[in-house]
Design a protein around this motif. Structure first.
Motif, PDB file in Angstrom:
ATOM      1  N   ALA A 302       0.826  -1.209   0.000  1.00 14.92           N
ATOM      2  CA  ALA A 302       0.000   0.000   0.000  1.00 14.92           C
ATOM      3  C   ALA A 302       0.859   1.258   0.000  1.00 14.92           C
ATOM      4  N   LYS A 303       1.919   1.259   0.772  1.00 16.50           N
ATOM      5  CA  LYS A 303       2.801   2.432   0.838  1.00 16.50           C
ATOM      6  C   LYS A 303       3.442   2.695  -0.531  1.00 16.50           C
ATOM      7  N   ALA A 304       3.906   1.636  -1.170  1.00 13.65           N
ATOM      8  CA  ALA A 304       4.546   1.791  -2.477  1.00 13.65           C
ATOM      9  C   ALA A 304       3.550   2.276  -3.527  1.00 13.65           C
ATOM     10  N   VAL A 305       2.354   1.724  -3.515  1.00 15.35           N
ATOM     11  CA  VAL A 305       1.334   2.116  -4.490  1.00 15.35           C
ATOM     12  C   VAL A 305       0.899   3.560  -4.254  1.00 15.35           C
ATOM     13  N   ALA A 306       0.676   3.931  -2.989  1.00 17.80           N
ATOM     14  CA  ALA A 306       0.234   5.297  -2.672  1.00 17.80           C
ATOM     15  C   ALA A 306       1.284   6.323  -3.085  1.00 17.80           C
ATOM     16  N   GLU A 307       2.559   6.017  -2.850  1.00 16.62           N
ATOM     17  CA  GLU A 307       3.628   6.936  -3.251  1.00 16.62           C
ATOM     18  C   GLU A 307       3.675   7.098  -4.766  1.00 16.62           C
ATOM     19  N   TRP A 308       3.450   6.007  -5.480  1.00 14.80           N
ATOM     20  CA  TRP A 308       3.443   6.077  -6.949  1.00 14.80           C
ATOM     21  C   TRP A 308       2.252   6.893  -7.445  1.00 14.80           C
ATOM     22  N   LEU A 309       1.090   6.641  -6.873  1.00 13.46           N
ATOM     23  CA  LEU A 309      -0.111   7.353  -7.294  1.00 13.46           C
ATOM     24  C   LEU A 309      -0.012   8.847  -7.014  1.00 13.46           C
ATOM     25  N   GLU A 310       0.565   9.218  -5.873  1.00 12.62           N
ATOM     26  CA  GLU A 310       0.641  10.628  -5.511  1.00 12.62           C
ATOM     27  C   GLU A 310       1.444  11.429  -6.530  1.00 12.62           C
ATOM     28  N   LYS A 311       2.398  10.793  -7.177  1.00 12.33           N
ATOM     29  CA  LYS A 311       3.240  11.467  -8.159  1.00 12.33           C
ATOM     30  C   LYS A 311       2.643  11.446  -9.567  1.00 12.33           C
ATOM     31  N   ASP A 312       1.583  10.677  -9.767  1.00 14.63           N
ATOM     32  CA  ASP A 312       1.026  10.507 -11.098  1.00 14.63           C
ATOM     33  C   ASP A 312       0.183  11.722 -11.492  1.00 14.63           C
ATOM     34  N   PRO A 313       0.434  12.337 -12.637  1.00 14.38           N
ATOM     35  CA  PRO A 313      -0.317  13.531 -13.051  1.00 14.38           C
ATOM     36  C   PRO A 313      -1.790  13.271 -13.351  1.00 14.38           C
ATOM     37  N   ARG A 314      -2.198  12.009 -13.491  1.00 17.66           N
ATOM     38  CA  ARG A 314      -3.596  11.682 -13.773  1.00 17.66           C
ATOM     39  C   ARG A 314      -4.422  11.607 -12.493  1.00 17.66           C
ATOM     40  N   VAL A 315      -3.758  11.783 -11.361  1.00 13.72           N
ATOM     41  CA  VAL A 315      -4.392  11.657 -10.045  1.00 13.72           C
ATOM     42  C   VAL A 315      -4.414  13.016  -9.351  1.00 13.72           C
ATOM     43  N   GLU A 316      -5.579  13.375  -8.787  1.00 12.05           N
ATOM     44  CA  GLU A 316      -5.711  14.645  -8.067  1.00 12.05           C
ATOM     45  C   GLU A 316      -5.293  14.538  -6.611  1.00 12.05           C
ATOM     46  N   GLY A 317      -5.447  13.368  -6.020  1.00 13.41           N
ATOM     47  CA  GLY A 317      -5.096  13.228  -4.617  1.00 13.41           C
ATOM     48  C   GLY A 317      -5.219  11.791  -4.136  1.00 13.41           C
ATOM     49  N   VAL A 318      -4.480  11.478  -3.064  1.00 12.89           N
ATOM     50  CA  VAL A 318      -4.479  10.151  -2.445  1.00 12.89           C
ATOM     51  C   VAL A 318      -4.637  10.350  -0.946  1.00 12.89           C
ATOM     52  N   THR A 319      -5.527   9.587  -0.311  1.00 14.61           N
ATOM     53  CA  THR A 319      -5.820   9.798   1.114  1.00 14.61           C
ATOM     54  C   THR A 319      -5.055   8.864   2.041  1.00 14.61           C
ATOM     55  N   PHE A 320      -4.053   8.164   1.545  1.00 13.84           N
ATOM     56  CA  PHE A 320      -3.300   7.210   2.360  1.00 13.84           C
ATOM     57  C   PHE A 320      -2.611   7.931   3.522  1.00 13.84           C
ATOM     58  N   ALA A 321      -2.904   7.509   4.751  1.00 14.21           N
ATOM     59  CA  ALA A 321      -2.385   8.191   5.939  1.00 14.21           C
ATOM     60  C   ALA A 321      -0.902   7.960   6.168  1.00 14.21           C
ATOM     61  N   GLY A 322      -0.284   7.083   5.391  1.00 13.66           N
ATOM     62  CA  GLY A 322       1.153   6.856   5.508  1.00 13.66           C
ATOM     63  C   GLY A 322       1.978   7.831   4.704  1.00 13.66           C
ATOM     64  N   LEU A 323       1.317   8.720   3.951  1.00 14.68           N
ATOM     65  CA  LEU A 323       2.027   9.740   3.183  1.00 14.68           C
ATOM     66  C   LEU A 323       2.221  10.988   4.038  1.00 14.68           C
TER      67      LEU A 323
END
Length: 429
Positions: A302-323
């Motif tokens: 989950a941590k690895a996926v959330a970090e990848w998603l947060e940097k992706d320009p197609r994504v507005e936001g990620v709510t993962f509390a580990g970020l």
């Protein structure tokens, strides 16, 4: 050694069970029986009068189900536990001894959509009510409590948004008000957090999720800390006042730390019948044996996926509390220091339509109304689990129309990311 001195992994395998005394079977047998033979009439009378612990009828107790209850109680650090048919059943079982007509529960506005519906609509038929508040606003919580409030309710890690609740602050408010704090620990599991250690009175689980971990059976568990003084006021007569069905027995006076557990069996399961079946309990017992191993992989992925998603320009936001960017990050370090779980939401550029396209474009992810499976799962809450809510309620619950909820599984993380990558490409084309 006592169970208190054993580590989590050891308790997950051994707690609450011993080799079968009749056969020596190492794994807990499935006691597929409705009823149990009494030694004699006196034995039966003592069981029915709560003077002796034993088995009467499987709507109340069953050896396989009891083994599961004992294991979960040990993992959560509780005095006792009750297993029932689902997580939703567990919530009603938790409230049942506390509430009465005209009573209310103050609940977090960030809850699973089905729980919001259960609390805002269904419990009205019992004459109960719920007030929803943002649990980040401690003054709002205090203001919502009145003389008819019988409990505070929240989730450790909120479904779907992944927000972390400050359980210590919630417990302090509950203590000052003289009411119990009930915490849904489904998404964290006792591997990441034991709410009782933070002051919770009762802990509820949907054992359907991480506890079982393989999407095979439904189940619920209520764990009692055994620490609440049910006789300190007249707010909880079911536990402090004479019970007519048991010749005036006062559960708290007679049973002390086990009062809630015994009441939930002797009255709750007896009359509500929300019973867990022994085969379901067996599946969950086997699932718990690997809970610690699975949760470690879940949170790493989950941590690895959330970090990848947060940097992706197609994504507005990620709510993962580990970020570090998450407003729950600081709380997560205190409440769930091992990791922020594996459930969170992703806001996709393109809004509602892009979310639907993403769900339909994924191959590895399963589109299901579940979480906590070994498989990676996805759903669009606004059109499914939270569809019954108004848009304002959806947003407050963390299930806005432009977000998808993902539950990260234990597959190879590179494969999870690759599937999201191709799905986002199609969804935002």
């Amino acid at each position: 050694m006592s169970e208190q001195s054993l580590g989590f992994g050891t308790l997950a395998v051994h707690a609450g069970t011993e080799p079968d005394p009749a056969t020596g079977a190492r794994q807990v047998p499935i006691y597929q029986s409705t009823s149990y033979v009494f030694r004699d009439a006196e034995h039966a009378a003592r069981l029915f009068n709560l003077e002796e612990v034993g088995y009467i009828y499987s709507r109340l107790t069953n050896p396989t189900v009891s083994a599961l209850a004992n294991r979960v109680a040990a993992l959560e650090g509780g005095a006792g536990a009750i297993c029932c048919s689902s997580g939703h059943a567990a919530q009603i079982m938790a409230l049942f001894p506390l509430m009465g007509p005209g009573c209310n529960v103050v609940a977090s506005s960030r809850l699973y959509g089905g729980t919001i519906t259960q609390f805002s609509q269904t419990i009205k038929r019992f004459g109960w009510s719920a007030t929803f508040v943002d649990t980040d606003d401690l003054e709002a919580i205090k203001a919502a409590i009145n003389e008819d409030t019988r409990a505070l309710f929240c989730e450790t890690i909120a479904n779907p948004g992944g927000y972390v609740t400050d359980l210590d602050a919630m417990a302090k408010i509950a203590d000052e008000a003289g009411i119990p704090l009930i915490v849904d620990n489904t998404t964290a599991t006792p591997y990441l957090c034991r709410p009782i250690d933070h002051g919770a009175t009762l802990v509820v689980h949907s054992a359907t999720k991480y506890m079982t971990g393989n999407g095979t059976v439904t189940g619920g568990v209520v764990v009692d800390s055994g620490k609440f003084d049910w006789s300190a006021s007249d707010k909880f007569p079911s536990l402090s006042a004479p019970e007519p069905a048991y010749h005036g027995l006062k559960f708290h006076e007679a049973l002390g730390p086990m009062a809630f557990t015994f009441h939930s069996i002797a009255v709750g399961l007896r009359d509500l019948g929300m019973t867990m079946n022994p085969q379901g309990a067996h599946y969950t017992l086997m699932g718990i044996e690997t809970l610690g191993l699975r949760m470690q992989r879940h949170i790493e992925n989950a941590k690895a996926v959330a970090e990848w998603l947060e940097k992706d320009p197609r994504v507005e936001g990620v709510t993962f509390a580990g970020l570090p960017s998450s407003p729950s990050y600081e709380k997560a370090q205190r409440i769930v220091p091992k990791g922020a779980g594996a459930l969170f939401t992703v806001a996709v550029k393109g809004g509602y339509d892009a979310c639907v396209k993403l769900v339909d474009s994924l191959n590895l992810f399963s589109h299901v109304a579940n979480l906590g499976d070994t498989r990676s799962l996805i759903i669009h809450p606004a059109s499914t689990t939270h569809r019954q809510l108004e848009e304002e309620q959806q947003i407050k619950a963390g299930a806005a129309p432009n977000v998808v909820r993902i539950s990260i599984g234990i597959e190879e993380v590179e494969d999870i990311i690759a599937d999201l990558d191709q799905g986002l490409a199609k969804a935002t084309a």
